[in-house]
Design an enzyme around this catalytic site. Structure first.
Site, PDB file in Angstrom:
ATOM      1  N   SER A 130      22.382 -26.349   0.889  1.00 24.22           N
ATOM      2  CA  SER A 130      22.326 -26.780   1.660  1.00 24.22           C
ATOM      3  C   SER A 130      24.098 -27.309   1.770  1.00 24.22           C
ATOM      4  O   SER A 130      24.213 -27.615   3.051  1.00 24.22           O
ATOM      5  CB  SER A 130      22.091 -28.711   1.428  1.00 24.22           C
ATOM      6  OG  SER A 130      22.468 -29.129   0.103  1.00 24.22           O
ATOM      7  N   HIS A 164      16.867 -23.455   4.810  1.00 26.33           N
ATOM      8  CA  HIS A 164      17.486 -24.735   4.334  1.00 26.33           C
ATOM      9  C   HIS A 164      16.365 -25.667   4.842  1.00 26.33           C
ATOM     10  O   HIS A 164      16.338 -26.263   5.860  1.00 26.33           O
ATOM     11  CB  HIS A 164      18.576 -25.352   5.089  1.00 26.33           C
ATOM     12  CG  HIS A 164      18.962 -26.576   4.162  1.00 26.33           C
ATOM     13  ND1 HIS A 164      19.803 -27.185   5.404  1.00 26.33           N
ATOM     14  CD2 HIS A 164      19.096 -27.264   3.016  1.00 26.33           C
ATOM     15  CE1 HIS A 164      20.020 -28.449   4.685  1.00 26.33           C
ATOM     16  NE2 HIS A 164      18.951 -29.154   3.112  1.00 26.33           N
ATOM     17  N   GLU A 212      16.326 -25.273   8.812  1.00 22.18           N
ATOM     18  CA  GLU A 212      18.191 -25.242   9.381  1.00 22.18           C
ATOM     19  C   GLU A 212      17.986 -23.343   8.426  1.00 22.18           C
ATOM     20  O   GLU A 212      17.375 -23.057   7.745  1.00 22.18           O
ATOM     21  CB  GLU A 212      18.928 -25.034   8.794  1.00 22.18           C
ATOM     22  CG  GLU A 212      19.661 -26.517   9.666  1.00 22.18           C
ATOM     23  CD  GLU A 212      20.952 -27.066   9.199  1.00 22.18           C
ATOM     24  OE1 GLU A 212      21.366 -27.918   9.609  1.00 22.18           O
ATOM     25  OE2 GLU A 212      20.888 -26.863   7.313  1.00 22.18           O
ATOM     26  N   ASN A 255      25.012 -31.212   8.067  1.00 23.73           N
ATOM     27  CA  ASN A 255      25.573 -31.630   6.959  1.00 23.73           C
ATOM     28  C   ASN A 255      26.734 -31.552   7.909  1.00 23.73           C
ATOM     29  O   ASN A 255      27.685 -32.707   7.145  1.00 23.73           O
ATOM     30  CB  ASN A 255      25.725 -31.098   5.818  1.00 23.73           C
ATOM     31  CG  ASN A 255      23.812 -31.140   4.770  1.00 23.73           C
ATOM     32  OD1 ASN A 255      23.721 -33.003   5.295  1.00 23.73           O
ATOM     33  ND2 ASN A 255      23.794 -30.448   3.885  1.00 23.73           N
TER      34      ASN A 255
END
Length: 660
Positions: A123, A144, A156, A195
């Site tokens: 991540s 991801h 992702e 993130n």
């Protein structure tokens, strides 16, 4: 290698992410070797898959046969060579520690076939650095998934410095084949997309409290109910895990600079092992089961909090766009899917005003000197251009929509498509607002004679209210009563619109989605569709007109049965009840729905208008309905439409009504 060459997927790691990814791949029809370092670990993962598949079958998301077949495709293993020797793709999902991953890849490289693509579910760690532990960095990328993989739609797909485009193409195609929505991250940057937005948001929230700008209560009330995000910032940190966000910040601070310095408040929570929900305490106390209690009190809304949080988000979006990591559209898609936001961060920034956010960021930087407030170069460009998007609309000045699509697929026919397929077209506050705006356009458009109402994708017309986004509120806080009335008013406008409305239902039509379909004049459904009002299972009742409209359509007894039982009913059953007008097979559904709308669009507009008025009025008052009927008959009897209809009838031709 192409998608057609992928038959076997090896998943390394049987924890929450690993067994979730393995389950998703098995459901999609791939043979899956799931490997972990101990029999106990891999068996626990296998048992979790079995339990999850049973739940999906119980909830009618899979048949029992499909669940059994998916489980049979999963092979739990401990030996690395046995797990990967025939793998076409290897997805690594081991703990987020570089040394552990290094050891795994060195063992993997010696066991996997040369054709295999390696993908890491990290991540936050560098894709480039991880790829250099292998001899195939060009066939290595990030893949991801989000937790839980079975439910979350986003994947992702991240490029390392050495990754071939062909590798990214194959993994994107694989993600799509797994039923996910891939978003390509074109550069290996810390945090990738989601993130990179969420973690600085949580950090800035903590800094605002640390610096005595606001309280936790003010920050979360502003985030959730003034800005309109699904969770308060501290509520989100507790949900994700304060330690998870903190360690991502540590890595970003090390790699990307002091802009990502973790707030001491977060560091203290991690030191005290107060990680949030999973530890029983974080920024909120979860020991008593109450959890976060974010207030809707407008007195807690703090404009400085709102501006600072949105400014930090806009800065991150500007970095990602300016560095060609992703486009505003890709960023918004990723965060909406991965963070369950009602709209993306670029859209949030545009709606507030990027120029104002740029000024706020610059003022905060001058005031505090902290690097987290230093605007990236591209943000000034976006501010000058007045936003990440061009919101001028189309050539006709029509507004753009995020949650619906308004199109004109045929002569005299407009189509409103609920366009939230990743959320099963659940109904958010934003969707209701956009539906209201679309009705405004249609009421003014004399060229439109019929409206087709559909849901995007093949899974659902709509599964009902989006409780996550509704809990987050919109630009203005909604009380429960106001929310109900807002939906009732908008749905009522759709019901009263003076043209025939056809609801074309394919898949689930539940709760608020079924209430929306009740506003149509005609309902066409595919044979695989399912209907129901599940509100009683949640301790609720239908709140968008279902208690009234359903009894009008199917009768009092049937309406009570549907609502009180909270059960699901097939399209055929609903046709027997009189709710569905026509049931067609899935491969014929789209054509049949458009033909139905086109046929109704060819009818006489004046007669349609007065007929709908009379029928609606008659539900409330029989005598009033008859009066409207008489007035309507008198109005149209000498119209050009009647003249055209009579002429066409005697000439054995199709009439062409003009609404005159």
């Amino acid at each position: 290698m192409g998608l057609e060459d992928i038959n076997t997927i090896a998943v390394l790691g049987a924890g929450n992410m690993g067994h979730g990814i393995a389950e998703v791949a098995a459901i999609a029809g791939y043979d899956v070797n799931m490997r972990d370092i101990k029999d106990e670990f891999v068996q626990n993962g296998y048992d979790s898959i079995e339990w999850s598949l049973q739940k999906l079958a119980e909830n009618d998301q899979l048949t029992d046969e499909e669940a059994d077949a998916a489980l049979e495709r999963v092979t739990p293993l401990v030996d690395m060579g046995e797990a990967v020797s025939d793998a076409d793709v290897v997805i690594e999902a081991v703990p987020e520690q570089m040394e552990i991953k290094k050891d795994v890849y060195e063992e993997l490289e010696s066991s996997a076939p040369d054709r295999a693509i390696f993908a890491t579910n990290t991540s936050s760690l560098s894709i480039t650095d991880l790829s250099e532990f292998t001899d195939r960095s060009e066939a290595f990328c990030g893949m991801h998934f989000f937790n839980p993989p079975v439910r979350m739609e986003l994947v992702e797909v991240i490029s390392g410095e050495h990754t071939d485009d062909e590798t990214l193409d194959v993994i994107e195609a694989l993600a799509s084949d797994l039923g996910k929505t891939p978003v390509r991250v074109r550069k290996d940057v810390p945090g990738f997309i989601v993130n990179r937005i969420l973690v600085p948001l949580m950090n800035e929230a903590a800094w605002l409290v640390e610096d005595d700008v606001a309280t936790i209560e003010e920050v979360d009330a502003t985030t959730k109910f003034d800005i309109g995000m699904p969770m308060g910032s501290f509520e989100l940190a507790d949900y994700v895990g304060i330690d998870v966000g903190y360690h991502v910040l540590e890595y970003m601070n090390e790699v990307a600079g002091e802009r990502y310095e973790p707030c001491p408040m977060m560091e203290a929570k991690v030191s005290n092992e107060e990680f949030g929900q999973k530890s029983g305490a974080g920024f909120y106390d979860y020991e008593d089961g109450d959890g976060a209690d974010v207030s809707m009190d407008e007195d807690l809304f703090n404009e400085t909090v709102k501006e600072r949080l949105l400014a930090v988000i806009a800065n991150e979006v500007a970095f990602l766009v300016g560095d060609d990591v992703a486009s505003p559209e890709e960023i918004d898609t990723a965060v909406k899917l991965g963070g369950r936001w009602p709209k993306g961060p670029a859209k949030f920034a545009d709606e507030y005003g990027v120029a104002a956010l740029f000024e706020a960021l610059r003022d905060a930087y001058e005031e505090t000197g902290h690097p987290r407030y230093e605007p990236v170069d591209y943000l000034s460009t976006v501010a000058e251009e007045d936003g990440f998007y061009d919101d001028a609309g189309d050539a006709d000045g029509a507004p753009e929509f995020d949650t619906i699509e308004l199109t004109y697929p045929g002569d005299k026919v407009a189509q409103i498509e609920l366009s939230r397929p990743q959320q099963m077209n659940s109904i958010s506050l934003e969707l209701i607002e956009e539906l209201d705006a679309a009705i405004d356009l249609l009421e003014e458009d004399e060229s439109v004679r019929a409206l087709l109402l559909t849901g995007a994708g093949s899974k659902a017309f709509s599964v009902g209210a989006d409780f996550m986004s509704i809990a987050g509120g919109g630009a203005d806080p909604f009380s429960a009563v106001e929310l109900s009335k807002f939906g009732q008013e908008t749905f009522g406008r759709l019901e009263r619109i003076e043209m025939p409305v056809v609801a074309a239902i394919d898949g689930y039509c539940l709760g608020g989605g079924m209430e929306l379909s009740m506003c149509a004049d005609v309902r066409v459904a595919s044979s695989r569709s399912e209907f129901g009002q599940p509100e009683f299972n949640l301790g609720l009742l239908p709140g968008w007109g279902g208690t009234q409209r359903l009894q009008r359509i199917v009768g009092m007894g049937r309406a009570k049965e549907i609502i009180f039982s909270a059960e699901r009913f097939s399209a055929e059953e609903m046709a027997d009840f009189g709710f569905v007008n026509e049931v067609v097979e899935p491969d014929e559904f789209e054509t049949a729905a458009h033909e139905y709308a086109a046929n109704l669009a060819g009818g006489p507009p004046l007669a349609m208008r007065f007929t709908k008025r009379a029928m609606q009025k008659g539900w409330d008052n029989h005598e009033a309905g008859l009066e409207v009927e008489s007035m309507g008959f008198g109005h149209v009897v000498n119209s050009e439409d009647v003249e055209e209809g009579v002429s066409a009838f005697f000439g054995d031709e199709e009439p062409e009504f003009e609404g005159k």
